[in-house]
Scaffold this active site. Structure first.
Site, short mmCIF file in Angstrom:
data_model
loop_
_atom_site.label_atom_id
_atom_site.label_comp_id
_atom_site.label_asym_id
_atom_site.label_seq_id
_atom_site.Cartn_x
_atom_site.Cartn_y
_atom_site.Cartn_z
N TRP A 192 27.67 3.00 25.04
CA TRP A 192 28.59 3.12 24.11
C TRP A 192 29.61 2.00 24.25
CZ3 TRP A 192 28.56 2.42 19.33
CH2 TRP A 192 29.77 3.03 18.42
N LYS A 212 33.80 11.40 23.09
CA LYS A 212 33.57 12.54 22.06
C LYS A 212 33.51 13.87 23.03
CE LYS A 212 31.49 10.10 18.29
NZ LYS A 212 30.18 9.65 17.53
N SER A 242 27.37 6.58 14.79
CA SER A 242 27.24 5.24 15.26
C SER A 242 26.38 5.28 16.59
CB SER A 242 28.51 4.44 15.62
OG SER A 242 29.38 5.52 16.01
N ALA A 247 24.51 3.77 19.59
CA ALA A 247 25.04 2.46 20.45
C ALA A 247 23.95 1.53 20.27
CB ALA A 247 25.10 2.80 21.95
N LYS A 282 29.97 18.35 16.45
CA LYS A 282 28.75 17.90 15.82
C LYS A 282 27.62 17.96 16.82
CE LYS A 282 28.64 13.65 17.36
NZ LYS A 282 27.67 13.03 17.84
N ASP A 324 28.69 12.11 10.82
CA ASP A 324 28.07 12.09 12.27
C ASP A 324 27.10 13.36 12.62
OD1 ASP A 324 27.89 10.88 14.89
OD2 ASP A 324 30.03 11.20 15.45
N SER A 355 19.59 10.98 18.84
CA SER A 355 20.44 11.62 19.53
C SER A 355 20.39 12.43 20.74
CB SER A 355 21.02 12.84 18.47
OG SER A 355 21.70 13.81 19.06
#
Ligand code: NAI
Ligand code: 13P
Length: 362
Positions: A38, A132, A163, A165, A216, A269, A279
């Site tokens: 990221w 996060k 988003s 990466a 999330k 997200d 993910s």
């Protein structure tokens, strides 16, 4: 006629890009701390806009490789660095000379990064982060941690939203949010990224943005578990929707704006990470649902899985706020108490009957 319109549109786009680049060129360079997927993708996005960007990673060998190859082959192979991006060795010198620091390390290394920059950074240099999660053990919001370590003088901002990466690095269309209590800094930071492929929205609701981005990840583990067990699309949709209700309850209890949760950093997200196999949180859940032990699933994924770190802390904050988060609770039981995922799903299904909405009381 069509050609004329096309030419006008091209001219308009070039003008927009030139204005953006010349405004950004006045800014001092941004130093990105953390050369993972990221941090690198964000650094590339700024540099593509002509903003001078310095990327620093703690692994010297990795940095040397990036300097030679002009790509981050470890995390984002095959995507060349823009000219305005340099990989720096001397982090102290870079901290003294940059105009803005963007931290992009896993949440467990966040405090350590703040402590590293604090003694070197000029008194009012703005600091943002794309991490996060919550502070380990205490469950403090990273904004509060940053304030307490850095003091009152640095403008602070959080970057969050749907988003991946790899997609940002590949210049695929993306939108995310920049949250700051300092509106000018939010706009300036958004401007560093904003481009024809990257739409960046601003908000003042730092609390809502952080809660959405943290919870999330835990919910993406639950969606992965459900899909790994083969429970199907209905179950996934139910988990996303009831998971959203859990985010909303926690956010409301802590004082966030409900509207934020229906924006990019909330539902945006949540949908992304619960439904797409890029993910890493979802990947962990899938591996557990397909029968791996938690330890083996962690090894199998082998990457940063923030939901694994945040789950306990989210539960702690929920208990402190006296609210129910049954999905997060079951994820904690699977991750840390050896519960069988099937038992956990049963526990969710066997909860007492509830109303989704009750009529307003007159
Ligand atoms: N990868 C993605 O698509 C996105 C990631 N994020 C968030 O960004 C944060 C970073 O994630 P990724 O870049 O994906 O992780 P990553 O696993 O790709 O890279 C993490 C990097 O941080 C470095 N690091 C670890 N401890 C450090 C320390 N103490 N000091 C300096 N560097 C340290 C590692 O060496 C590694 O290079 C996480 O909180 C993640 O949730 C947010 C949005 C998208
Ligand atoms: O936060 C992300 C995308 O917005 C990345 O999600 P994962 O950490 O689950 O890969």
């Amino acid at each position: 006629m069509r050609d004329k319109l096309k030419k006008q549109e091209q001219k308009r786009r070039i003008n927009i890009q030139e204005t953006a680049v010349s405004e950004q060129a006045n800014l001092l360079p941004t130093l990105v701390l953390g050369a993972g997927a990221w941090g690198t993708a964000l650094a590339m996005a700024m540099a593509r806009n002509g903003h001078e960007t310095w990327l620093w990673g703690r692994d010297k060998l990795h940095c040397a490789e990036m300097q030679t190859s002009r790509e981050n082959a470890k995390y984002l192979p095959g995507i060349a660095f823009p000219d305005a991006l340099s990989v720096v060795d001397d982090v102290h010198k870079a901290l003294q000379n940059c105009g803005h620091v963007l931290i992009s390390v896993p949440s467990k290394a966040f405090v350590e990064s703040l402590q590293m920059i604090k003694p070197v950074l000029a008194a009012t240099t703005p600091v943002s982060w794309a991490t996060k999660g919550l502070a380990p053990d205490t469950g403090e919001l990273l904004y509060d941690v940053a304030r307490s370590v850095l003091g009152e003088n640095h403008p602070l901002a959080v970057i969050s939203g749907p988003s991946f990466a790899a997609e940002v690095a590949a210049n695929l269309p993306t939108a995310f949010t920049v949250a700051s209590e300092d509106g000018d800094f939010a706009k300036q930071l958004a401007g560093l990224f904003h481009s024809p492929t990257l739409r960046v929205y601003t908000t003042y609701d730092v609390l809502g943005v952080q809660i959405g981005g943290t919870v999330k990840n835990v919910l993406a583990i639950s969606a992965g578990i459900s899909d790994g067990l083969g429970y199907g699309a209905n179950a996934r949709a139910a988990l996303i929707t009831r998971g959203m209700a859990e985010i909303r309850r926690l956010a409301a209890a802590l004082g966030a704006e409900t509207e934020t949760l229906f924006g990019l950093s909330g539902i945006g997200d949540l949908i992304l990470t619960c439904t797409d196999d890029q993910s890493r949180n979802r990947q962990l859940g899938l591996a557990i649902g397909r029968g791996l032990s938690v330890d083996d699933a962690v090894k199998f994924v082998g990457k940063t899985v923030e939901g694994m770190h945040a789950a306990r802390e989210v539960m702690l904050r929920a208990r402190q706020a006296d609210i129910e988060m049954p999905i997060v609770e079951q994820v904690c039981k699977i991750l840390f108490e050896g519960y069988d995922p099937r038992e956990s799903v049963q526990a969710l299904l066997c909860r007492e009957q509830k109303a989704e909405l009750t009529p307003p009381v007159n």
